[in-house]
Structures are given as C-alpha cells and as structure tokens.
Design a protein around this motif. Structure first.
Motif, PDB file in Angstrom:
ATOM      1  N   SER A 119       0.847  -1.196   0.000  1.00 51.17           N
ATOM      2  CA  SER A 119       0.000   0.000   0.000  1.00 51.17           C
ATOM      3  C   SER A 119       0.879   1.242   0.000  1.00 51.17           C
ATOM      4  O   SER A 119       2.042   1.195   0.412  1.00 51.17           O
ATOM      5  N   ARG A 120       0.285   2.376  -0.384  1.00 50.92           N
ATOM      6  CA  ARG A 120       1.060   3.616  -0.455  1.00 50.92           C
ATOM      7  C   ARG A 120       1.165   4.356   0.871  1.00 50.92           C
ATOM      8  O   ARG A 120       1.965   5.272   0.993  1.00 50.92           O
ATOM      9  N   ALA A 121       0.355   3.992   1.854  1.00 45.29           N
ATOM     10  CA  ALA A 121       0.443   4.679   3.150  1.00 45.29           C
ATOM     11  C   ALA A 121       1.798   4.414   3.785  1.00 45.29           C
ATOM     12  O   ALA A 121       2.417   3.377   3.548  1.00 45.29           O
ATOM     13  N   PRO A 122       2.291   5.345   4.620  1.00 42.72           N
ATOM     14  CA  PRO A 122       3.547   5.109   5.328  1.00 42.72           C
ATOM     15  C   PRO A 122       3.473   3.855   6.189  1.00 42.72           C
ATOM     16  O   PRO A 122       2.400   3.461   6.661  1.00 42.72           O
ATOM     17  N   LEU A 123       4.614   3.235   6.419  1.00 44.71           N
ATOM     18  CA  LEU A 123       4.674   1.965   7.137  1.00 44.71           C
ATOM     19  C   LEU A 123       4.044   2.053   8.516  1.00 44.71           C
ATOM     20  O   LEU A 123       3.372   1.104   8.955  1.00 44.71           O
ATOM     21  N   SER A 124       4.221   3.163   9.222  1.00 46.01           N
ATOM     22  CA  SER A 124       3.673   3.271  10.577  1.00 46.01           C
ATOM     23  C   SER A 124       2.151   3.134  10.581  1.00 46.01           C
ATOM     24  O   SER A 124       1.570   2.526  11.488  1.00 46.01           O
ATOM     25  N   LYS A 125       1.476   3.667   9.557  1.00 48.29           N
ATOM     26  CA  LYS A 125       0.021   3.519   9.460  1.00 48.29           C
ATOM     27  C   LYS A 125      -0.357   2.059   9.198  1.00 48.29           C
ATOM     28  O   LYS A 125      -1.321   1.543   9.778  1.00 48.29           O
ATOM     29  N   LEU A 126       0.392   1.412   8.323  1.00 51.33           N
ATOM     30  CA  LEU A 126       0.104   0.011   8.016  1.00 51.33           C
ATOM     31  C   LEU A 126       0.294  -0.862   9.250  1.00 51.33           C
ATOM     32  O   LEU A 126      -0.521  -1.750   9.535  1.00 51.33           O
ATOM     33  N   ALA A 128       0.069  -0.020  12.434  1.00 53.74           N
ATOM     34  CA  ALA A 128      -0.986   0.216  13.423  1.00 53.74           C
ATOM     35  C   ALA A 128      -2.284  -0.466  13.012  1.00 53.74           C
ATOM     36  O   ALA A 128      -2.978  -1.079  13.841  1.00 53.74           O
ATOM     37  N   TYR A 129      -2.638  -0.379  11.731  1.00 48.61           N
ATOM     38  CA  TYR A 129      -3.873  -0.998  11.243  1.00 48.61           C
ATOM     39  C   TYR A 129      -3.773  -2.520  11.291  1.00 48.61           C
ATOM     40  O   TYR A 129      -4.748  -3.208  11.615  1.00 48.61           O
ATOM     41  N   LYS A 130      -2.610  -3.034  10.991  1.00 52.65           N
ATOM     42  CA  LYS A 130      -2.387  -4.476  11.046  1.00 52.65           C
ATOM     43  C   LYS A 130      -2.571  -4.992  12.469  1.00 52.65           C
ATOM     44  O   LYS A 130      -3.190  -6.048  12.696  1.00 52.65           O
ATOM     45  N   ARG A 131      -2.069  -4.249  13.441  1.00 51.59           N
ATOM     46  CA  ARG A 131      -2.265  -4.645  14.851  1.00 51.59           C
ATOM     47  C   ARG A 131      -3.744  -4.581  15.211  1.00 51.59           C
ATOM     48  O   ARG A 131      -4.265  -5.473  15.901  1.00 51.59           O
ATOM     49  N   ARG A 132      -4.418  -3.544  14.741  1.00 50.24           N
ATOM     50  CA  ARG A 132      -5.840  -3.376  15.053  1.00 50.24           C
ATOM     51  C   ARG A 132      -6.662  -4.567  14.599  1.00 50.24           C
ATOM     52  O   ARG A 132      -7.529  -5.064  15.334  1.00 50.24           O
ATOM     53  N   LEU A 133      -6.392  -5.069  13.379  1.00 51.64           N
ATOM     54  CA  LEU A 133      -7.202  -6.148  12.814  1.00 51.64           C
ATOM     55  C   LEU A 133      -6.595  -7.532  13.032  1.00 51.64           C
ATOM     56  O   LEU A 133      -7.180  -8.537  12.620  1.00 51.64           O
ATOM     57  N   GLY A 134      -5.441  -7.593  13.675  1.00 50.97           N
ATOM     58  CA  GLY A 134      -4.863  -8.892  14.018  1.00 50.97           C
ATOM     59  C   GLY A 134      -4.323  -9.671  12.842  1.00 50.97           C
ATOM     60  O   GLY A 134      -4.292 -10.904  12.868  1.00 50.97           O
ATOM     61  N   TRP A 135      -3.886  -8.973  11.801  1.00 51.53           N
ATOM     62  CA  TRP A 135      -3.367  -9.641  10.613  1.00 51.53           C
ATOM     63  C   TRP A 135      -1.925 -10.100  10.821  1.00 51.53           C
ATOM     64  O   TRP A 135      -1.163  -9.476  11.569  1.00 51.53           O
ATOM     65  N   THR A 136      -1.533 -11.146  10.103  1.00 52.97           N
ATOM     66  CA  THR A 136      -0.184 -11.692  10.231  1.00 52.97           C
ATOM     67  C   THR A 136       0.584 -11.722   8.911  1.00 52.97           C
ATOM     68  O   THR A 136       1.775 -12.014   8.915  1.00 52.97           O
ATOM     69  N   PHE A 137      -0.062 -11.437   7.790  1.00 53.60           N
ATOM     70  CA  PHE A 137       0.639 -11.477   6.505  1.00 53.60           C
ATOM     71  C   PHE A 137       1.619 -10.299   6.403  1.00 53.60           C
ATOM     72  O   PHE A 137       1.421  -9.249   7.027  1.00 53.60           O
ATOM     73  N   PRO A 138       2.683 -10.437   5.613  1.00 48.14           N
ATOM     74  CA  PRO A 138       3.623  -9.329   5.445  1.00 48.14           C
ATOM     75  C   PRO A 138       3.003  -8.198   4.623  1.00 48.14           C
ATOM     76  O   PRO A 138       2.313  -8.454   3.635  1.00 48.14           O
ATOM     77  N   TRP A 139       3.267  -6.967   5.039  1.00 53.50           N
ATOM     78  CA  TRP A 139       2.652  -5.791   4.423  1.00 53.50           C
ATOM     79  C   TRP A 139       3.720  -4.730   4.263  1.00 53.50           C
ATOM     80  O   TRP A 139       4.349  -4.314   5.243  1.00 53.50           O
TER      81      TRP A 139
END
Length: 261
Positions: A119-126, A128-139
């Motif tokens: 995604s184009r968003a900065p890594l810090s946003k990704l 935080a969102y990944k932690r929020r939704l409990g995802w484990t795939f690399p982003w």
C-alpha cells in the motif's frame, strides 16, 4: 463487485425434483471448473515482462527491493491493498479481502510463493492498522515509489482530473466529476478519513512476479471484479440461498460489527 441485485427466484418442490435439477446444475458446475482450469493455464502462458526499475519498499525488517520480497522463493503475489497516504484506515472492501487471505501465507510460502500486501500509506500507518485487525501477513509500504502508479493502482490528482489520465482494469477513464444530489460527498468515505476523489486515487488489484536467475519478471495482474475469486466472502455467499443479496455497501471492517454477531 456489483452494486445491487434482484431477489433470487425460487420455487418449492419435492426432494426428487430438487435432485434432478441438482444433477443438471452439477454438469454446468463441472464445465465451469474445467473452464477455470483452462483460464489458469492461459494465465501461466502469458509472456513475462522484465522489471528493470529498482522499486524500494519499507517493511517491518527495513528497506527492501522488489527482489527482497521473494524471501528465497521464486514466486511473488502482491495484493494492492487500498490504503493511501492520506487515509486513516484501509478500504473496508480490501480489508474484507485481506481477512480472507490472512493466515494462508504460511501455506503459500511452503509452496514456493510469497504473498505480500503493498500500500502507499507510510509503514507506521500500516503497522498500526495491522495490529488493530490482528493480521499476520507481510505488508510493505510503497510510499514515495512508482510501484503503485506503474501497476495501475495509484494515481495523482492531476491524472484523476484529466480525461484518460487514469488507466484502470485495462481501460482509460473519464475525468472524475462530483456525483449529483444524494451522491457520496462524505469527507470520511467508508471510514477512511478522506473524501471520494482522494479515496478513488487508490485502486485494488493483484500482481504476480517471478524471480529467475536474479531477474524479476511481471507475469500477471488483475483488478476490479477480477478479484472476485480471491474475495472469500463472496464465494460463500454465492452458495447461500439468497446469494450475494447486495443492497449497497453493507460490509464493514471485522471489528466494526455489533458484538453479538
């Protein structure tokens, strides 16, 4: 994704009537499966296109080139997840698709395929969102890179306002114009924190790459309803009595539903 649909037509019958029609439908389903196998072979037969640009990404492990995302595998699948630099949250549709592939990356990695979201968003946003939704795939973040524009999933405001400036799903688009009365004008469209034109400067898609003799090649990309088969929710609904039963944008991020569900 279709925006609406009519009610499914049905009748009430006996078990024998159901079984007779089910046998007929089974033949059509088998033909559909065979056609799907044929299309898969044709995808694999597409010519490879050498990738010469040195795209750079930010990952949890630091800065990385496209070739680094393979992590020792020969194949790479990238889900272009709609999360622009100005978004406060990812697109809910992309989030639902990501829910469906979260967790399968370990299986793919052990079959010589790495799966990443980019995604184009900065890594810090990704992160935080990944932690929020409990995802484990690399982003990975492609912020500041030409990767998204080059693969037709990220566009500038100038391109959006120019006829033919955006090419998405292998078609050139007309210039973006505000919708009429009653159209979506929210500054927080779908909970992303942005207005509609900003939201639409990101697009969803999947791209495939292969690494051979140290060279990366692009082999395939699909967009829009080409993602239907990868959106697990729709595959289940297609087998439910009422089908997709679409009445607009009804789904949400998985932590936004009522707790009772």
């Amino acid at each position: 994704m279709k925006e609406d649909s009519t009610a499914v037509q049905h009748k009430v019958g006996t078990r024998e009537e159901w079984l007779a029609e089910r046998h007929n439908l089974l033949e059509e389903e088998k033909e559909h499966t065979r056609r799907g196998d044929e299309l898969a072979r044709k995808r694999q037969e597409l010519p490879w296109v050498r990738v010469d640009k040195g795209y750079r990404f930010e990952t949890d492990e630091g800065s990385a080139l496209l070739s680094d995302l393979f992590r020792g595998r020969s194949q790479l699948l990238v889900y272009h997840l709609m999360f622009g630099p100005d978004y406060t949250a990812a697109c809910p549709s992309c989030s639902a698709i990501a829910d469906g592939f979260n967790g399968i990356q370990i299986h793919l990695a052990n079959h010589d395929v790495m799966l990443w979201a980019v995604s184009r968003a900065p890594l810090s946003k990704l992160q935080a969102y990944k932690r929020r939704l409990g995802w484990t795939f690399p982003w990975a973040s492609s912020f500041g890179s030409e990767f998204n524009p080059d693969y037709s999933v990220g566009f500038s405001r100038d391109e959006q306002l120019r006829d033919g400036g955006i090419e998405y799903n292998y078609r050139r688009e007309n210039a973006w114009k505000p919708s009429g009365p009653g159209g979506p004008t929210s500054q927080n469209i779908y909970g992303t924190g942005v207005d509609m034109p900003t939201f639409l400067r990101e697009r969803p898609g999947v791209s495939a790459f292969i690494l051979e003799d140290g060279v990366v090649y692009h082999t395939y990309s699909t967009y829009a309803r080409g993602l239907d088969g990868l959106w697990g929710m729709w595959q289940w609904l297609d087998r439910a009595p009422k089908g997709r039963n679409e009445t607009g944008h009804w789904w949400r991020r998985h932590d936004e539903y009522d707790n009772e569900r």
